[in-house]
Each structure stands twice: as structure tokens, then as C-alpha cells.
Design an enzyme around this catalytic site. Structure first.
Site, PDB file in Angstrom:
ATOM      1  N   SER A 151       0.818  -1.222   0.000  1.00 24.64           N
ATOM      2  CA  SER A 151       0.000   0.000   0.000  1.00 24.64           C
ATOM      3  C   SER A 151       0.848   1.265   0.000  1.00 24.64           C
ATOM      4  CB  SER A 151      -0.948   0.002   1.206  1.00 24.64           C
ATOM      5  OG  SER A 151      -0.228  -0.236   2.402  1.00 24.64           O
TER       6      SER A 151
ATOM      7  N   ASN B 187       7.251  -8.887   1.433  1.00 20.98           N
ATOM      8  CA  ASN B 187       7.766  -7.525   1.635  1.00 20.98           C
ATOM      9  C   ASN B 187       7.258  -6.853   2.915  1.00 20.98           C
ATOM     10  OD1 ASN B 187       8.800  -4.765   0.616  1.00 20.98           O
ATOM     11  ND2 ASN B 187       6.598  -4.417   0.888  1.00 20.98           N
TER      12      ASN B 187
ATOM     13  N   TYR C 264      14.325  -5.989  15.113  1.00 27.63           N
ATOM     14  CA  TYR C 264      14.246  -5.878  13.646  1.00 27.63           C
ATOM     15  C   TYR C 264      15.402  -6.636  12.984  1.00 27.63           C
ATOM     16  CZ  TYR C 264      13.936  -3.466   9.088  1.00 27.63           C
ATOM     17  OH  TYR C 264      13.838  -3.162   7.748  1.00 27.63           O
TER      18      TYR C 264
ATOM     19  N   ALA D 297      17.155  -9.080  14.181  1.00 22.63           N
ATOM     20  CA  ALA D 297      16.984 -10.535  14.372  1.00 22.63           C
ATOM     21  C   ALA D 297      15.968 -11.074  13.367  1.00 22.63           C
ATOM     22  CB  ALA D 297      16.535 -10.826  15.797  1.00 22.63           C
TER      23      ALA D 297
ATOM     24  N   LYS E  85      15.247  -9.840  10.426  1.00 20.84           N
ATOM     25  CA  LYS E  85      15.786  -9.764   9.062  1.00 20.84           C
ATOM     26  C   LYS E  85      16.899 -10.796   8.849  1.00 20.84           C
ATOM     27  CE  LYS E  85      12.995  -6.644   7.621  1.00 20.84           C
ATOM     28  NZ  LYS E  85      12.031  -6.959   6.573  1.00 20.84           N
TER      29      LYS E  85
ATOM     30  N   SER F 197      -2.513  -4.092   5.473  1.00 20.08           N
ATOM     31  CA  SER F 197      -3.158  -4.524   6.719  1.00 20.08           C
ATOM     32  C   SER F 197      -4.167  -3.497   7.210  1.00 20.08           C
ATOM     33  CB  SER F 197      -2.128  -4.836   7.804  1.00 20.08           C
ATOM     34  OG  SER F 197      -1.528  -3.662   8.274  1.00 20.08           O
TER      35      SER F 197
END
Ligand code: NAP
Length: 248
Positions: free
Chosen positions: A15, A91, A156, A158, A160, A38
Site C-alpha cells: 500500500s 515484503n 528488527y 533478528a 531480518k 493490513s
């Protein structure tokens, strides 16, 4: 040359930002685009209209990538609406930054669920289709932070880094069925996610980029285009840094 003519693609979280950039570039290359959001319904519907205007099939779905059952339902709907799926792009992602000392348990769990568990959910959901057709490309949006770590982003980073382990494992497991799985590790990309950052932090990031500019969603979309198309037919299990040279 259109690289994805007639291919059906699912992108989670398109979006805005990088996801939106991928949707637009893919539609320009002839792909039919199913994409999720979402909560941001209005921009998602606007993008759906824009993509249809480019002459491809496009549809947006409200679906929480962190939910296993919603991911299964989503894939079933996309199969019904589009008749097949060729490419999955995981994504959707969020940040909930804080120093470890101040990081709440729920902020760790939320980031792991939306960034990492979502990849499991969606990959499981498309797996049967990809196995049956003996072809498929999965692209996971990791981050250079998952490779090198970053103070204030333990949750974040961890999530990724977990995506990279997942990517390599799936590539090993499904390679014999001609299903490829690769990750992209963006550096500093100018989107709403990075617009939240402190000016001082942004200035430091920019100074550390050899190409001396922040990346654009199109820069990431072009790397996705490569992994989605047959140009990368002999490439799997890789992590491509798209970071203006930052990690060099
Ligand atoms: P963004 O501008 O914040 O956009 C995030 C997208 O994900 C939105 O479309 C959002 O939709 C969607 N999303 C969030 N939670 C979701 C959920 N539970 N289920 C489905 N969709 C959800 O972020 P971005 O900068 O484009 O980042 C996209 C991806 O690239 C993320 O995985 C991010 O970690 C990664 N990345 C970004 C950068 C960067 O510098 N920007 C660098 C490295 C990696 P709603 O608004 O509807 O929630």
C-alpha cells in the site's frame, strides 16, 4: 522488453513504500499483481486502480501477513481470482525500535511475527502451487541490518537475519523442484519507514553511503524484477545487497 508478461505475482504490504514501487515496476513489465495491506485501504485501492490502468490485472486484499490462516485464505483467493501464482514477494514489515534496555517483550514479538513469521506463513501457503507447477520464485525483503546488526534494532535485525536463514534453507529444500528463493537486503531507502527516523541518524546513514544518496523504492523493485524473471533462472539462495555500496 517486458520481463514478466502474463506472470502472476503476490506482494505483501504494497500500500506504500517499497511494496508499492515493486507493484508499479512489475505492472510495467506485464505482470498481474495481487497485493496486500493490513490497514491502509485507501492507498491500496488507489494503487489497484493505477495498476489496472497500466493494462494488467490487479487486485488488493486486506490480509495480515502475521496470521497463518489469513495467509492461507489469501493464497486460495488469489488462485481463484488470477488462476495461478508464479512469484511471491514477502515484503510486509515493520519497525519497533528501541535500545534493548527499553525494548518491551510485545515489541520484540510483534516485529518477529510481522517480519519473520509472515515469511513462513506465505511460503507455506504458496508451496503446493509451486511444487505442482515445478516452478516458482520467492523473494524475501530482508535488510542490511540483518547482515550487520544495528544498535536500537535488536528485534528488527533478528527478524531480518532470520529471513536470510529461512531463504537459504528453502532454496536448498526446494531447488530440485525448480523453486528459487532469494533475499534482497536494502540499505537506506526513502519511504515512510525511514521518514520516522531522527534527522541526525538519517544524516549519518547518508554520509555512510558510497553512492551518496538514499535508495528509492524503484531501486529495490528493479532487483526484485531480476529475481522474479528468468534472467536469474540459475540463481537461488542468495542475498543481494541493494544499498548504494553501504556494506562494501
Ligand atoms: P513502509 O513504507 O512502512 O510500508 C510497509 C508496508 O507493509 C505497508 O504497505 C503496510 O501496510 C504493510 N504491512 C505492515 N504490516 C503488515 C501486516 N501485518 N500484514 C500485511 N501488510 C503489512 O515500509 P518500507 O520502507 O516500504 O519497507 C518494506 C520492506 O522493506 C519491509 O520489510 C522493510 O523491513 C524492508 N526494508 C526497508 C528499508 C528502508 O530503508 N525503507 C530498508 C531495509 C529493508 P499497512 O499500512 O496497511 O499496514
Amino acid at each position: 522488453m517486458k520481463l514478466l508478461e502474463g506472470k502472476n505475482v503476490i506482494i505483501t504490504g504494497a500500500s506504500r513504500g517499497i511494496g508499492m514501487g515493486i507493484a508499479e515496476v512489475f505492472a510495467e513489465h506485464g505482470a498481474n499483481v495481487a497485493f496486500t495491506y493490513s490497514s491502509s485501504e485507501a492507498p491500496a485501492l488507489q494503487l489497484e486502480k493505477k495498476l489496472i490502468g497500466k493494462g494488467v490485472k490487479a487486485k488488493t486484499y486486506k490480509s495480515n501477513a502475521a496470521s497463518f490462516s489469513e495467509s492461507e485464505t489469501l493464497v486460495a483467493k488469489v488462485l481463484e481470482d488470477f488462476g495461478g501464482i508464479d512469484v511471491l514477494i514477502n515484503n510486509a514489515g515493520i519497525t519497533k525500535d528501541n535500545l534493548l534496555m527499553r525494548m518491551a517483550e510485545e515489541d520484540f514479538d510483534k516485529v518477529m511475527e510481522i517480519n519473520l513469521k509472515s515469511v513462513f506463513n506465505m511460503t507455506k501457503a504458496v508451496q503446493r502451487t509451486f511444487l505442482k507447477q515445478r516452478k516458482g520464485s520467492i523473494i524475501n525483503m530482508s535488510s542490511i541490518v540483518g547482515v550487520k546488526g544495528n544498535a536500537g534494532q535488536a528485534n528488527y535485525a533478528a527478524s531480518k537475519a532470520g529471513m536470510i536463514g529461512f531463504t537459504k534453507s528453502v532454496a536448498l529444500e526446494l531447488g530440485s523442484r525448480n523453486i528459487r528463493c532469494n533475499a534482497i537486503a536494502p540499505g537506506f531507502i526513502e519511504t515512510e519507514m525511514t521518514a520516522k527516523l531522527d534527522e541526525k541518524v538519517v544524516a549519518e546513514w547518508r554520509a555512510a553511503i558510497p553512492l551518496k544518496r538514499g535508495g528509492l523504492p524503484e531501486d529495490i523493485a528493479n532487483a526484485c524484477l531480476f529475481f522474479a524473471s528468468d534472467l536469474s533462472a540459475y540463481i537461488t539462495g542468495q542475498v543481494l545487497n541493494v544499498d548504494g555500496g553501504m556494506l562494501t
